[in-house]
Structures are given as structure tokens and as C-alpha cells.
Design a protein around this motif. Sequence first.
Motif: not given
Ligand code: ASP
Length: 324
Positions: A46, A73, A149-150, A152
Motif C-alpha cells: 500500500t 488486496e 489505512r488499516g 481490512s
Molecule cells: N492495505 C491497507 C493498509 O495498509 C489496508 C489494511 O492493511 O488493512 O492500510
Amino acid sequence: MLTVQKFGGSSVADAGKIKRVAGIIAERARDGGSVVVVLSARGDTTDELISDAASISSEPPKRELDVLLSTGELSSVALMAMQLAKMGLNCVSLSGRQAGIMTDVNHGEAKITNINTDRISRELGAGRIVLVAGFQGVSENDDITTLGRGGSDTTAVALAAALHADRCEIYSDVDGIYTADPRLVTGARKMDAIDYEDMLRLSLGGSQVLHSRSVAAAMKYGVEVWLLSSYVSAPGTRLARLDGRPDICGITRDKALSRISIVGKGVGRRTLAEAVAALSQHDILTLSADTGDGVCELTVEPQHVMPAMEILHKQFFLSLSHSK
Ligand code: ASP
Ligand code: MG
């Protein structure tokens, strides 16, 4: 029995790790249960995609940035599907859109508004392991969106709620929730269980273990979440509504803001006074401070953040001196 499992980006960073995670998925599927797997983008993908965009434009259109970021993803689920197929398992990879994840139009920070579970249910009914690309959905304009971000984690919890899953497991490279980040603070202790309220405050305070929206969603829909390690099979931490919340639960920091948050049911002005005193004993000046419901926040100079974390963790979690 239906399980939703989510694996973080570092757990699927290369072929060897994909194989290891495939083993965890296969084990669950072999038990005879249905499995939905949510994956993050591999390793630093990302961040790399964001810098690819920056190398073209300092202000890329948000819609196009979401198209680009969603590919991280997608690549994870496609590769995992190839690995599982090689092991003779029946599986299918789906984009957020194919998985029926509807969001608002807020590109880059979209909120899930609804999940149409028809496709996933059909695939599960056909005996397949369903691999869903995390962190993405589709807006009412039929455009690809991303969840921040985050995000998932939020995909996983929202799917567990929508599918009425029996179990939701979030795997990462730490084996649960600790009183402080065990990679940064000495003597941090793992918790068997944590209440939604405390976890939410830790996430908002900067803890990276769970996306704060995923905690809010788990709390809203009553989804119990198991935080587990992709590498060691330890019991992990259960995120749930607990009968008794501890007076003092955990400490975290927001690196960008040089802000430390101490979290727990009994945390209040007394905690703040003790914290400021403990820091000043070590010549660390508290620049600003605030207390809220079950949390107190202190800002210090950036170079003082980590020493302050050590001092405060020791003060409140390693000695029994704390009182309300
Ligand atoms: N790939 C995305 C990120 O790095 C979402 C995730 O990892 O949850 O924020
Ligand atoms: Mg994460």
C-alpha cells in the motif's frame, strides 16, 4: 460453523508466508466448517502504491487513487487462491465489489453502508473457501472505494456481522493485545480479553492492532473478535463485552502527535496527576494534558515519547501503586 479469518499484510508478504497462512486456512476448512478469509495488501504494497501515485502527481484524483490502492488486496487474494488451489482446496477470490460491500462515496476513507451477502453465501454453499479483498468496497456510483489505512480489519468484522459468523479471527504478527506495544515497551503483558470500550480508546489513541472503525463495528453488532498470531498458536486475546473492565487497561501512543493515552475504566484526573509527576521526576515535561471518560492523554516532546511510555507503563502496570 462459519469462521471469518483476516490476515494482515506482513503475514502474506511473500510466497513462504502465503503458504503458512494457507495452512491455517486449510486446517479450519478441513474441520468441515465454512471459511471466509479477508486479506490485506502484502508487506509494504500500500505504501509503495501511494508513492507510485505521488511520482505521477502530487494531487492524484481520489477516485483513481482508490482504484490503484485496491489492487494491493486483489493481488493478495488472487495469490492465496492460487496457493489453496495448488493444495487441492476449492476456493474463489472476490473483490470488495464482488463480495457485495457497499460504501458511501468518501474516497480514501469510505464507510461501509451495507453488505449484500448473496454472492458469498452462494460460494460458501458450493463448498468453496471465499477469499475477500479487504479495505475496499463499491460506492452507489459503482466506483471502487477504500476504507482508510488499516481498513481490512473493518471488512472482516463487517462481514462477520453480516454473515452471522460463529467466529471472527484477526491474525497479525502479534499474538494479542498487550498493556503496551510489546515490541516497544519492556514488560508489556498480554491480556486474555479486552472490552470493546477499552479497545476503542486504545485504537483512537494510536494503537495499530485494530482499525478503530472495526472496533466500533464489533461493539455495535456484538461481534466477538479473536486477536491471534499468524506465527505461533497461542490463545490470543478475545475482544468482547466484558462483565468487569479493569481500572487500568493499556497505554498507547500516537507517534505523529507525540501523544500518549492511558486507558481504563478507572482512569481519570488522579491518573493524570500521577503521570505528570512520574514524568517530571525524569525531567520530562508534559506539554498538554486532557482527561476524558476512561482515558487520559498527555503530549510530550517527540524525543520523549518512548522514554515516557516506559516510565508510565512501569508506573501504572508494573507496580501496584496505582489507585483511582
Ligand atoms: N492495505 C491497507 C493498509 O495498509 C489496508 C489494511 O492493511 O488493512 O492500510
Ligand atoms: Mg492492520
